[in-house]
Write an enzyme that holds these catalytic residues in place. Structure first.
Site, short mmCIF file in Angstrom:
data_model
loop_
_atom_site.label_atom_id
_atom_site.label_comp_id
_atom_site.label_asym_id
_atom_site.label_seq_id
_atom_site.Cartn_x
_atom_site.Cartn_y
_atom_site.Cartn_z
N CYS A 2 1.90 -1.75 14.77
CA CYS A 2 1.76 -2.30 16.12
C CYS A 2 0.43 -1.84 16.70
O CYS A 2 -0.07 -0.76 16.38
CB CYS A 2 2.85 -1.85 17.10
SG CYS A 2 4.51 -2.32 16.61
N ARG A 27 -2.60 -4.71 12.63
CA ARG A 27 -1.55 -3.70 12.71
C ARG A 27 -0.16 -4.30 12.80
O ARG A 27 0.84 -3.58 12.84
CB ARG A 27 -1.79 -2.79 13.92
CG ARG A 27 -3.16 -2.14 13.94
CD ARG A 27 -3.36 -1.33 15.19
NE ARG A 27 -2.49 -0.18 15.18
CZ ARG A 27 -2.77 0.98 14.61
NH1 ARG A 27 -3.93 1.13 14.01
NH2 ARG A 27 -1.92 1.97 14.64
N TRP A 75 4.66 -5.26 14.88
CA TRP A 75 5.25 -5.33 13.55
C TRP A 75 6.64 -4.75 13.72
O TRP A 75 6.81 -3.55 13.94
CB TRP A 75 4.43 -4.51 12.56
CG TRP A 75 4.82 -4.73 11.13
CD1 TRP A 75 4.37 -5.69 10.28
CD2 TRP A 75 5.77 -3.95 10.37
NE1 TRP A 75 4.97 -5.57 9.06
CE2 TRP A 75 5.83 -4.52 9.08
CE3 TRP A 75 6.58 -2.85 10.65
CZ2 TRP A 75 6.66 -4.02 8.08
CZ3 TRP A 75 7.40 -2.35 9.66
CH2 TRP A 75 7.43 -2.93 8.38
N ASN A 99 3.74 1.86 20.31
CA ASN A 99 3.50 1.82 18.87
C ASN A 99 4.12 3.08 18.29
O ASN A 99 3.80 4.18 18.73
CB ASN A 99 1.99 1.77 18.60
CG ASN A 99 1.63 2.11 17.17
OD1 ASN A 99 2.40 1.84 16.26
ND2 ASN A 99 0.46 2.69 16.97
N GLY A 100 5.03 2.91 17.31
CA GLY A 100 5.67 4.08 16.70
C GLY A 100 7.17 3.85 16.64
O GLY A 100 7.65 2.72 16.78
N GLU A 480 -4.41 -3.50 -9.22
CA GLU A 480 -4.95 -3.90 -7.92
C GLU A 480 -5.11 -5.42 -7.84
O GLU A 480 -4.80 -6.03 -6.81
CB GLU A 480 -6.29 -3.18 -7.68
CG GLU A 480 -7.02 -3.57 -6.42
CD GLU A 480 -6.22 -3.40 -5.13
OE1 GLU A 480 -5.14 -2.79 -5.15
OE2 GLU A 480 -6.66 -3.94 -4.10
N LYS A 484 -3.27 -7.65 -5.02
CA LYS A 484 -4.06 -8.49 -4.10
C LYS A 484 -3.51 -9.91 -4.13
O LYS A 484 -3.29 -10.52 -3.10
CB LYS A 484 -5.52 -8.45 -4.56
CG LYS A 484 -6.57 -8.59 -3.54
CD LYS A 484 -6.72 -7.47 -2.54
CE LYS A 484 -5.78 -6.37 -2.57
NZ LYS A 484 -5.69 -5.40 -1.59
N GLU A 487 0.15 -10.22 -2.61
CA GLU A 487 0.35 -9.98 -1.18
C GLU A 487 -0.17 -11.13 -0.32
O GLU A 487 0.38 -11.37 0.74
CB GLU A 487 -0.18 -8.61 -0.72
CG GLU A 487 -1.65 -8.35 -0.84
CD GLU A 487 -2.02 -6.91 -0.44
OE1 GLU A 487 -1.22 -6.19 0.17
OE2 GLU A 487 -3.14 -6.50 -0.77
N HIS A 503 7.08 -4.67 -24.97
CA HIS A 503 8.30 -3.85 -24.88
C HIS A 503 9.24 -4.41 -23.83
O HIS A 503 9.81 -3.66 -23.03
CB HIS A 503 7.92 -2.40 -24.59
CG HIS A 503 7.10 -1.79 -25.67
ND1 HIS A 503 7.60 -1.48 -26.91
CD2 HIS A 503 5.78 -1.48 -25.72
CE1 HIS A 503 6.64 -1.00 -27.68
NE2 HIS A 503 5.51 -0.98 -26.97
N LYS A 604 -1.32 -3.73 8.18
CA LYS A 604 -2.35 -2.96 7.50
C LYS A 604 -2.11 -1.47 7.59
O LYS A 604 -2.34 -0.72 6.65
CB LYS A 604 -3.70 -3.30 8.10
CG LYS A 604 -4.84 -2.71 7.33
CD LYS A 604 -6.12 -3.38 7.68
CE LYS A 604 -7.21 -2.90 6.76
NZ LYS A 604 -6.99 -3.31 5.37
#
Ligand code: G6P
Length: 609
Positions: A2, A27, A75, A99-100, A480, A484, A487, A503, A604
């Site tokens: 947030c 955020r 968020w 925020n939190g 990575e 990328k 997402e 395997h 993020k």
């Protein structure tokens, strides 16, 4: 997660808050809202959805006109994204953005319900507005805040306005970031500096348990008991251009293009007289010589940078390195202590699990080193030593340039480590450093292949699942590349060590399933080629990322992207190669009609567990 903002000054508050929220949308972006004083009345506009939905709502409901207010981009943690759960939240005489996470919100809610308060939302945040109202008496907002924060457990950054004080904004924090912008005749609060960088570069960092009051005279600071305190005003090194798209359609594309420059800048800051030099941050050769084991603790892309570092440090310095996912590390009762070096890697410097990993490592007696992009962040300040990477503000949710500067600085660390331990001579240290300093050019050459990356992306338009394979550094990089891609495109993707695929996972390979093979490492090239043949024999559509001179048997490869690394050591080619993987992910996302800057469900900066 947030983002919160607040403003007091003479500008149009709605514009300042909306501009600020745009910079903080990384955020969280499932809902947004603002509350602005219109004269003595507070007008709140909020909605589920991204800031674009908020802009539409402002058109419909009318823009609040005023000079003092607070805003939020969310968020969701407690309560689904909905209009009613969006911030700001009001109760009685108080309106807040938060925020939190308030961990004891259920018991506070029960208590406040007994006192006659009713709640509109399912959020933990609304209890803070209620509690502030409960403690608000004799027109004393400061006391309401100090009493309230004594009762809160968990983390918070709060922006607060009181109906009785149309010319004031209050803020308080514990655990979540909060920065105060100090302008000429105007003041700001925000979760991050880019939110007010357009107006001022001067800022004050609010520490845990501190409170700030913005009023006509500026910003005044108080401790947890409400006693005035003095704070140092600092000047941001970032420019507003760094926080703008500058003609690019998305932040992500702009940030990919910034990589040659930010890698250069980061290298320049850490190389002295042709060799890596960490003495300024207190990391000496003697200290490196004494290290028994290295742990790298991080999340997401930063953790993937740690895997590249592991390969480099072990190869060069012959020290055992373990890479740990921070959310696991913190609860696994790790065997870590004196003699160990724990490296935490984080773009934001505020990821909750990474921060907890750092605190745990410190408490166990390990030396801690942070590799962090936000120099005023909690992790940067808490670690014993800190390498400040110089990517500038990274706004796209999918990390790109931060990864590159992380691995660039970790390579330098690996070189110095090897030298300090007497494994390489100064001449080799200089040679490796000079090689690394050539990577910005190699990155530029790969970025110039943007059209080819776009073409590869166009071939993935109907893909539902795909694989990345590679060996050694190529495998580390594949992890990575796969992250990328998944997402921001929502294609199911997995990265496998090329030798491991048979395997089990090879059972998923069927006709036309794309397999992106990263094949840059000469030492294992033949082995990788054999693995490509194995999947080709089962119908895979093979896309090879390789050197121009690499040859494959006819019919093995369906598409190839040829690189010219300009004679770079194999170990260093992940730096340019990752740019191709980022561009393929970016264009795949755009071609699917997604917003690569704001992928669904992600944020993020993950400040909750
Ligand atoms: C989130 C972001 C990732 C990032 C990770 C760690 O999941 O979406 O892009 O890699 O957090 O963030 P940090 O700020 O610690 O690097």
């Amino acid at each position: 997660m947030c983002g919160i903002v607040g403003y007091l000054g003479s500008r149009d508050c709605t514009s300042v808050l909306m501009d600020g929220l745009e910079k903080l949308e990384y955020r969280g972006y499932d809902s947004a809202g603002i509350a602005v004083f219109e004269g003595k009345e507070i007008k709140t506009v909020k909605t589920r959805g991204k800031l674009s939905a908020m802009k539409e709502k402002l058109e419909i409901e009318g823009r609040p006109i005023g000079h003092c207010g607070i805003g939020h981009t969310r968020w969701a943690t407690h309560g689904e994204p909905s209009d009613v759960n969006s911030h700001p939240h009001s109760n009685g005489r108080v309106t807040i953005v938060h925020n939190g996470i308030i961990e004891n919100y259920a018991e506070l809610k029960e208590f406040l319900t007994e006192q006659g308060y009713t709640f509109l939302s399912q959020t933990d945040s609304e209890v803070v507005a209620c509690l502030l109202d409960y403690y608000y008496s004799e027109r004393n907002p400061g006391r309401a805040i100090t009493e309230t924060i004594k009762e809160l457990r968990g983390s918070y950054a709060l922006g607060i306005i009181f109906k009785d004080f149309p010319e004031r904004v209050y803020a308080a924090r514990r655990g979540s970031p909060l920065i105060v912008g100090v302008g000429e005749g105007e003041s700001f609060i925000a979760s991050d500096i880019p939110a007010f960088l357009k107006y001022t570069k001067n800022y004050v960092l609010l520490e845990d348990n501190e409170i700030v009051r913005l009023d006509a005279e500026g910003a005044k600071f108080y401790d947890v008991h409400g006693i005035p305190i003095k704070k140092e005003v600092q000047t941001a090194e970032w420019d507003i251009e760094q926080a703008q798209k500058c003609g690019f359609p998305h932040y992500m594309l702009k940030e990919i293009h910034e990589q040659p420059d930010v890698v250069q800048k980061t290298l320049d800051s850490l190389v002295k007289d042709g060799v890596p030099d960490f003495s300024e941050i207190g990391l000496t050769d003697e200290m490196l010589r004494g290290v028994h084991r290295v742990f790298i603790v991080a999340c997401g892309t930063a953790m993937h940078a740690g895997i590249i570092a592991r390969y480099a440090i072990e190869k060069l310095a012959r020290v055992p390195v373990t890479v740990e996912i921070a959310s696991e590390f913190r609860y696994m009762e790790p065997i870590v202590g004196e003699g160990d070096l724990v490296i935490v890697v984080s773009q934001s410097g505020e990821t909750a699990d990474t921060k907890a990993g750092l605190e745990l490592a410190k408490s166990l007696g390990a030396k801690t080193l942070a590799v962090v992009n936000v120099k005023y962040s909690a992790i940067a300040r808490e670690a014993d030593m800190c390498i400040n990477t110089l990517a500038g503000p990274e706004i796209a949710v999918a990390s790109t340039k931060a990864y590159s500067v992380q691995i660039a600085s970790l390579y330098l660390l690996a070189f110095r480590f090897a030298y300090a331990r007497g494994i390489i001579l100064e001449s080799e240290l200089k040679r490796l450093t000079a090689q690394l300093c050539k990577t910005p050019d190699a990155i530029r050459r790969v970025i110039a292949q943007e059209d080819e990356c776009q073409f590869i992306a166009s071939q993935l338009i109907n893909t539902e699942t795909l694989f990345f394979i590679g060996r050694g550094f190529d495998y580390a990089l594949s992890l990575e590349g796969s992250l990328k891609l998944k997402e921001i495109t929502y294609i199911h993707s997995e990265a496998y060590a090329a030798g491991e695929l048979k395997h089990g996972t090879i059972s998923l390979i069927e006709h036309n399933v794309p397999v992106i093979t990263v094949a840059t490492q000469s030492k294992v090239l033949e082995k990788t080629i054999s693995n490509m043949e194995e999947v080709k024999a089962r119908g895979a559509f093979i896309i090879a990322l390789c050197r121009r001179e690499t040859t494959f048997a006819e019919g093995t490869v369906d598409l190839r992207l040829n690189f010219d690394f300009g004679g770079l050591d194999d170990m260093l080619v992940p730096l340019p190669t990752v740019c191709a993987l980022q561009l393929i992910a970016y264009y795949s996302s755009v071609l699917r009609g997604n917003d690569p800057d704001k992928p669904r469900n992600l944020a993020k900066s993950v400040t909750t567990e």
